[in-house]
Design a protein around this motif. Structure first.
Motif, short mmCIF file in Angstrom:
data_model
loop_
_atom_site.label_atom_id
_atom_site.label_comp_id
_atom_site.label_asym_id
_atom_site.label_seq_id
_atom_site.Cartn_x
_atom_site.Cartn_y
_atom_site.Cartn_z
N GLU A 1 44.42 -24.49 -2.34
CA GLU A 1 44.27 -25.03 -0.99
C GLU A 1 42.97 -25.81 -0.84
OE1 GLU A 1 44.63 -21.88 1.89
OE2 GLU A 1 46.68 -21.44 1.27
N GLY A 2 41.91 -25.30 -1.43
CA GLY A 2 40.61 -25.93 -1.29
C GLY A 2 40.27 -26.96 -2.35
N ASN A 3 41.08 -27.02 -3.42
CA ASN A 3 40.72 -27.87 -4.55
C ASN A 3 41.83 -28.81 -5.01
OD1 ASN A 3 37.93 -26.86 -5.49
ND2 ASN A 3 39.11 -24.99 -5.13
N ILE A 4 42.87 -28.96 -4.23
CA ILE A 4 44.00 -29.79 -4.65
C ILE A 4 43.60 -31.24 -4.89
CG2 ILE A 4 44.85 -30.32 -2.32
CD1 ILE A 4 47.14 -29.42 -5.21
N ASP A 5 42.74 -31.79 -4.04
CA ASP A 5 42.31 -33.18 -4.23
C ASP A 5 41.51 -33.35 -5.51
OD1 ASP A 5 43.58 -33.95 -1.89
OD2 ASP A 5 41.76 -33.83 -0.67
N ASN A 6 40.62 -32.42 -5.79
CA ASN A 6 39.82 -32.49 -7.01
C ASN A 6 40.69 -32.34 -8.25
OD1 ASN A 6 37.53 -32.75 -5.43
ND2 ASN A 6 37.03 -30.59 -5.53
N ALA A 7 41.64 -31.43 -8.20
CA ALA A 7 42.53 -31.22 -9.35
C ALA A 7 43.39 -32.47 -9.57
CB ALA A 7 43.41 -29.99 -9.11
N TYR A 8 43.86 -33.07 -8.47
CA TYR A 8 44.64 -34.31 -8.58
C TYR A 8 43.79 -35.42 -9.21
CZ TYR A 8 46.75 -38.73 -7.32
OH TYR A 8 47.24 -40.00 -7.39
N ARG A 9 42.57 -35.56 -8.72
CA ARG A 9 41.68 -36.60 -9.23
C ARG A 9 41.45 -36.41 -10.73
NH1 ARG A 9 37.43 -36.50 -5.54
NH2 ARG A 9 36.52 -34.75 -6.65
N PHE A 10 41.30 -35.15 -11.15
CA PHE A 10 41.09 -34.88 -12.57
C PHE A 10 42.34 -35.26 -13.37
CE2 PHE A 10 41.00 -31.81 -16.20
CZ PHE A 10 40.00 -32.45 -16.90
N ALA A 11 43.52 -34.91 -12.90
CA ALA A 11 44.77 -35.27 -13.58
C ALA A 11 44.90 -36.80 -13.64
CB ALA A 11 45.96 -34.65 -12.87
N TYR A 12 44.49 -37.46 -12.57
CA TYR A 12 44.58 -38.92 -12.50
C TYR A 12 43.73 -39.60 -13.58
CZ TYR A 12 44.53 -43.61 -10.49
OH TYR A 12 44.64 -44.95 -10.31
N THR A 13 42.60 -39.00 -13.93
CA THR A 13 41.72 -39.63 -14.93
C THR A 13 42.41 -39.77 -16.28
OG1 THR A 13 40.68 -37.55 -15.63
CG2 THR A 13 39.62 -38.76 -13.85
N PHE A 14 43.42 -38.97 -16.53
CA PHE A 14 44.13 -39.05 -17.81
C PHE A 14 45.16 -40.17 -17.83
CE2 PHE A 14 42.70 -34.65 -17.93
CZ PHE A 14 42.28 -34.53 -19.25
N VAL A 15 45.87 -40.37 -16.74
CA VAL A 15 47.03 -41.25 -16.76
C VAL A 15 46.91 -42.51 -15.91
CG1 VAL A 15 48.69 -39.49 -17.42
CG2 VAL A 15 48.14 -39.82 -15.01
N LYS A 16 45.99 -42.54 -15.01
CA LYS A 16 45.70 -43.72 -14.20
C LYS A 16 46.85 -44.19 -13.33
CE LYS A 16 41.52 -44.46 -15.51
NZ LYS A 16 41.13 -43.11 -15.76
N ASN A 17 47.76 -43.30 -12.97
CA ASN A 17 48.77 -43.67 -11.99
C ASN A 17 49.19 -42.45 -11.20
OD1 ASN A 17 51.53 -42.69 -12.92
ND2 ASN A 17 50.83 -43.78 -14.75
N LYS A 18 49.49 -42.71 -9.95
CA LYS A 18 49.74 -41.64 -8.99
C LYS A 18 50.94 -40.76 -9.35
CE LYS A 18 50.33 -40.86 -4.07
NZ LYS A 18 50.37 -41.43 -2.74
N PRO A 19 52.10 -41.33 -9.67
CA PRO A 19 53.26 -40.46 -9.96
C PRO A 19 53.03 -39.51 -11.14
CG PRO A 19 53.98 -42.72 -9.61
CD PRO A 19 52.48 -42.74 -9.67
N ASP A 20 52.45 -40.04 -12.22
CA ASP A 20 52.21 -39.20 -13.38
C ASP A 20 51.15 -38.13 -13.09
OD1 ASP A 20 54.11 -40.52 -14.87
OD2 ASP A 20 52.69 -41.69 -16.05
N ALA A 21 50.12 -38.49 -12.35
CA ALA A 21 49.09 -37.51 -11.98
C ALA A 21 49.69 -36.40 -11.13
CB ALA A 21 47.94 -38.20 -11.25
N GLU A 22 50.57 -36.78 -10.20
CA GLU A 22 51.24 -35.78 -9.37
C GLU A 22 52.12 -34.87 -10.22
OE1 GLU A 22 53.19 -38.28 -6.52
OE2 GLU A 22 51.41 -38.38 -5.22
N ASP A 23 52.83 -35.47 -11.20
CA ASP A 23 53.68 -34.68 -12.10
C ASP A 23 52.83 -33.69 -12.91
OD1 ASP A 23 55.91 -36.03 -11.23
OD2 ASP A 23 56.08 -37.30 -13.02
N ILE A 24 51.72 -34.17 -13.43
CA ILE A 24 50.84 -33.32 -14.23
C ILE A 24 50.30 -32.18 -13.38
CG2 ILE A 24 48.59 -33.24 -15.39
CD1 ILE A 24 49.28 -36.12 -16.40
N LEU A 25 49.88 -32.49 -12.18
CA LEU A 25 49.35 -31.45 -11.30
C LEU A 25 50.42 -30.42 -10.94
CD1 LEU A 25 46.94 -30.34 -9.80
CD2 LEU A 25 47.51 -31.85 -7.89
#
Length: 159
Positions: A12-36
Motif C-alpha cells: 500500500e505504501g510502496n506500490i509506486d516505488n516498486a512500479y518505478r523499479f520494475a519500469y527501469t528494467f523494461v521501459k514501458n508501462k504495460p510490461d512494468a505493470e506485468d512484472i509488478l
C-alpha cells in the motif's frame, strides 16, 4: 502482525516505488505493470519463506529483479524510453524526468543500482543481496555510474 498483512501494508505504501523499479528494467508501462503484478503474486505465494519482516523490502525487490530478468529473457523486447511514460512515472516532476531520461544509457544492472540507492534509499548491502553481487562490486558500479551520469555525490544533475 502476520507477514502477509505486513506485505499488504508494505505494498500500500510502496506500490509506486516498486512500479518505478520494475519500469527501469523494461521501459514501458504495460510490461512494468506485468512484472509488478507477477512479482506480487510470487511474493504472496512465498511469503512464508520470509523469516524476518525487516527484510521485506529487499526480499520483494529481489523478486521484482528476478521476475524482470525472466521477463526480458523470455525474448520480450526492451523498448526505448517513451518521454510521455517517463513523465507519467515522474509525476510531472522535471527533476525526476531528467533523472529517468539519463538512466536509459546505463546497463540494466547499473540502472538498478542507481534506482535502488538514490530513489529507494537502500543500503549497499541490501542492493548487493537483491542483485546477487558482492557489496564492494555494487559500490564500485554505483560510483562509476554516477560519474558516467555526471551526477555528483550530493545528487545534483549537471547539464
Amino acid at each position: 502482525m502476520s507477514t502477509r498483512k505486513a506485505f499488504e501494508k508494505f505494498m500500500e505504501g510502496n506500490i509506486d516505488n516498486a512500479y518505478r523499479f520494475a519500469y527501469t528494467f523494461v521501459k514501458n508501462k504495460p510490461d512494468a505493470e506485468d512484472i509488478l503484478s507477477e512479482s506480487a503474486v510470487k511474493a504472496l505465494k512465498a511469503i512464508k519463506t520470509l523469516k524476518d519482516e525487516k527484510y521485506l523490502k529487499s526480499w520483494f525487490y529481489k523478486i521484482i529483479t528476478n521476475t524482470a530478468i525472466t521477463h526480458i529473457n523470455r525474448g520480450r523486447k526492451v523498448v526505448s524510453v517513451d518521454f510521455s511514460q517517463c513523465e507519467e512515472i515522474a509525476h510531472n516532476d522535471e527533476t525526476n524526468l531528467e533523472f529517468f531520461d539519463i538512466l536509459k544509457d546505463l546497463s540494466i544492472q547499473d540502472r538498478s543500482i542507481i534506482v535502488l540507492k538514490i530513489l529507494e534509499n537502500m543500503k549497499f548491502c541490501e542492493i548487493a543481496e537483491i542483485l546477487k553481487l558482492n557489496e564492494s562490486t555494487v559500490k564500485t558500479r554505483y560510483y562509476k555510474a554516477l560519474k558516467a551520469l555526471k551526477i555528483d555525490l550530493e545528487g545534483e544533475i549537471y547539464g
